[in-house]
Write a protein that holds these residues in place. Structure first.
Motif, short mmCIF file in Angstrom:
data_model
loop_
_atom_site.label_atom_id
_atom_site.label_comp_id
_atom_site.label_asym_id
_atom_site.label_seq_id
_atom_site.Cartn_x
_atom_site.Cartn_y
_atom_site.Cartn_z
N ALA A 155 0.83 -1.20 0.00
CA ALA A 155 0.00 0.00 0.00
C ALA A 155 0.86 1.25 0.00
CB ALA A 155 -0.91 -0.01 1.22
N ASN A 156 0.57 2.16 -0.92
CA ASN A 156 1.26 3.44 -0.97
C ASN A 156 0.23 4.56 -0.93
OD1 ASN A 156 4.15 3.88 -0.85
ND2 ASN A 156 4.32 2.35 -2.46
N GLY A 157 0.30 5.53 -1.86
CA GLY A 157 -0.54 6.71 -1.77
C GLY A 157 -2.03 6.41 -1.73
N MET A 158 -2.78 7.29 -1.07
CA MET A 158 -4.24 7.21 -1.01
C MET A 158 -4.84 8.58 -1.28
SD MET A 158 -5.13 4.71 2.23
CE MET A 158 -4.24 5.73 3.42
N ALA A 159 -6.05 8.57 -1.84
CA ALA A 159 -6.79 9.81 -2.07
C ALA A 159 -8.28 9.52 -1.94
CB ALA A 159 -6.48 10.39 -3.45
N VAL A 160 -9.04 10.53 -1.53
CA VAL A 160 -10.49 10.42 -1.37
C VAL A 160 -11.15 11.45 -2.27
CG1 VAL A 160 -12.43 10.63 0.24
CG2 VAL A 160 -10.30 9.54 0.99
N THR A 161 -12.18 11.04 -3.01
CA THR A 161 -12.89 11.94 -3.92
C THR A 161 -13.61 13.03 -3.13
OG1 THR A 161 -14.75 10.38 -3.91
CG2 THR A 161 -13.18 10.22 -5.73
N PRO A 162 -13.88 14.18 -3.77
CA PRO A 162 -14.43 15.33 -3.05
C PRO A 162 -15.81 15.11 -2.44
CG PRO A 162 -14.36 15.76 -5.41
CD PRO A 162 -13.56 14.53 -5.18
N ASP A 163 -16.54 14.08 -2.90
CA ASP A 163 -17.83 13.77 -2.28
C ASP A 163 -17.70 12.83 -1.10
OD1 ASP A 163 -17.19 11.40 -3.54
OD2 ASP A 163 -18.93 11.39 -4.89
N ASN A 164 -16.46 12.49 -0.74
CA ASN A 164 -16.17 11.59 0.39
C ASN A 164 -16.74 10.18 0.19
OD1 ASN A 164 -14.76 13.42 2.30
ND2 ASN A 164 -16.72 14.51 2.31
N LYS A 165 -16.95 9.76 -1.04
CA LYS A 165 -17.59 8.47 -1.28
C LYS A 165 -16.67 7.40 -1.85
CE LYS A 165 -22.30 10.26 -1.78
NZ LYS A 165 -23.50 10.37 -2.67
N THR A 166 -15.46 7.78 -2.28
CA THR A 166 -14.55 6.80 -2.89
C THR A 166 -13.15 7.03 -2.37
OG1 THR A 166 -15.89 6.78 -4.90
CG2 THR A 166 -13.69 5.81 -5.04
N LEU A 167 -12.49 5.94 -1.96
CA LEU A 167 -11.08 5.97 -1.60
C LEU A 167 -10.31 5.20 -2.67
CD1 LEU A 167 -9.29 5.61 1.74
CD2 LEU A 167 -8.65 4.03 -0.08
N ILE A 168 -9.23 5.80 -3.16
CA ILE A 168 -8.35 5.17 -4.15
C ILE A 168 -6.99 4.96 -3.50
CG2 ILE A 168 -7.28 5.39 -6.42
CD1 ILE A 168 -9.61 7.29 -7.17
N VAL A 169 -6.45 3.76 -3.65
CA VAL A 169 -5.15 3.43 -3.06
C VAL A 169 -4.22 2.89 -4.14
CG1 VAL A 169 -5.96 1.13 -2.37
CG2 VAL A 169 -3.95 2.10 -1.25
N ALA A 170 -2.96 3.26 -4.08
CA ALA A 170 -1.94 2.73 -4.98
C ALA A 170 -1.43 1.41 -4.42
CB ALA A 170 -0.80 3.72 -5.14
N GLU A 171 -1.61 0.33 -5.19
CA GLU A 171 -1.04 -0.96 -4.85
C GLU A 171 0.21 -1.15 -5.71
OE1 GLU A 171 -3.66 -4.36 -3.51
OE2 GLU A 171 -4.94 -3.46 -5.04
N SER A 172 1.35 -0.76 -5.15
CA SER A 172 2.56 -0.69 -5.97
C SER A 172 2.95 -2.02 -6.58
CB SER A 172 3.72 -0.16 -5.11
OG SER A 172 3.46 1.16 -4.69
N HIS A 173 2.93 -3.08 -5.79
CA HIS A 173 3.40 -4.36 -6.31
C HIS A 173 2.38 -5.06 -7.20
CE1 HIS A 173 6.63 -4.63 -2.92
NE2 HIS A 173 7.00 -3.87 -3.93
N ALA A 174 1.13 -4.62 -7.18
CA ALA A 174 0.12 -5.13 -8.11
C ALA A 174 0.03 -4.27 -9.36
CB ALA A 174 -1.24 -5.21 -7.43
N ARG A 175 0.76 -3.13 -9.37
CA ARG A 175 0.81 -2.21 -10.52
C ARG A 175 -0.58 -1.74 -10.92
NH1 ARG A 175 4.78 -5.70 -14.31
NH2 ARG A 175 3.23 -7.27 -13.72
N ARG A 176 -1.32 -1.29 -9.91
CA ARG A 176 -2.68 -0.83 -10.17
C ARG A 176 -3.11 0.18 -9.12
NH1 ARG A 176 -4.78 -6.72 -8.45
NH2 ARG A 176 -4.85 -6.43 -6.17
N LEU A 177 -4.17 0.93 -9.47
CA LEU A 177 -4.90 1.75 -8.52
C LEU A 177 -6.19 1.01 -8.20
CD1 LEU A 177 -4.46 5.27 -10.16
CD2 LEU A 177 -3.09 4.26 -8.33
#
Length: 298
Positions: A155-177
């Motif tokens: 797990a690396n960087g995380m961000a939350v959308t402005p409506d507070n309804k979605t969290l996105i996380v960087a999975e570095s070793h899976a090479r995906r968001l």
């Protein structure tokens, strides 16, 4: 798929002489970052003038964000403590995460409702191996702590959308968001691939107003702007590993990049000072959490 537009010609060095800049946040008109390996939290203005704002009892990893009331939070990763800076400058324990994992914690994001998400907790690898699967934990405004996701591939960087309804996380070793829905109680559900990044390894991330994510990539030495589904739109290439990125500046359209030469985990704490903060013009302003504007909390 067409190659992303390169904006390398707009990148410039803002400041240098850092160890490893991580967890950049735009706050009160300056870029704040963690200078890993030194315990320093540094603020840098757009002209490159920097100031050590705080020294914390941590070497690495440690990451920062702010509560809605303006108090600074610091995740002291190896110590398993989430620290909070009080008005008089003292650091107190906001949450103790050692009950959930004895392994290091990494990144933090505070959403617009004051929910704090911290990730990491994966087993430390043997030389030449990957970190084991990590988790995401939630610290509620009332202080309650619980795990809300597991099996995160570094797990690396995380961000939350402005409506507070979605969290996105960087999975570095899976090479995906990877994205999760956020419930009214802060719980995460509906795990899904937000973007498959091919041969890229996402590290720190941030969101823009067109619904795209910028991610930093250490081994590929670039930052890339990607749309949900995986279409890559823009790229900034540099001459060293990109650890994290953050949108900021007066109008939120400056992409700040923390970069340094990468020699492996075993050499992260050293006297080398190859860390830089670079900037490039971005096509859309920052939005969501971590917020590029300290006054943008709900």
């Amino acid at each position: 798929m067409p190659s992303p537009r390169s904006v390398t010609e707009n990148a410039k060095v803002i400041t240098g002489g850092l160890a490893f800049g991580e967890s950049p946040r735009w706050h009160e008109g300056r870029l704040w970052l963690c200078n890993w390996g030194t315990g320093e939290i540094v603020a840098v203005d757009e002209g490159g003038k920097s100031k050590v704002m705080l020294t914390v009892p941590a070497v690495l990893p440690y990451s920062i964000d702010w509560l809605p009331d303006g108090r600074l939070l610091v995740i002291s990763g190896r110590e398993g403590l989430l620290l909070r800076q009080e008005a008089d400058g003292t650091l107190v324990t906001h949450a103790d995460l050692r009950q959930l994992s004895k392994n290091p914690w990494n990144e933090i994001v505070v959403d617009g409702r004051g929910n704090v998400y911290v990730n990491g907790g994966g087993p430390v690898p043997a030389p030449g191996e990957h970190f084991g699967p990590g988790t995401i934990v939630l610290i509620m405004p009332d202080g309650a702590v619980r795990q809300v996701a597991e099996n995160i591939a570094f797990a690396n960087g995380m961000a939350v959308t402005p409506d507070n309804k979605t969290l996105i996380v960087a999975e570095s070793h899976a090479r995906r968001l990877t994205a999760f829905d956020i419930g009214d109680d802060g719980e995460l559900s509906n795990r899904r691939v937000w973007a498959d990044l091919g041969n890229d390894y996402p590290d720190g991330i941030c969101l823009d107003a067109e619904g795209c994510v910028w991610y930093a990539d250490v081994p590929n030495r670039h930052c890339v702007r990607v749309r949900e589904g995986g279409t890559k739109l823009d790229r900034v290439e540099v001459d060293r590993g990109c650890f994290a990125c953050m949108l900021g500046g007066a109008d939120g359209r400056t992409l700040f990049i923390t970069a340094a030469e990468w020699r492996g985990f075993e050499h992260m704490v050293s006297d080398a000072r190859t860390g830089q903060v670079l900037s490039a013009e971005a096509p859309a302003p920052g939005i969501g959490w971590p917020s590029y504007s300290s006054g943008n909390r709900w």
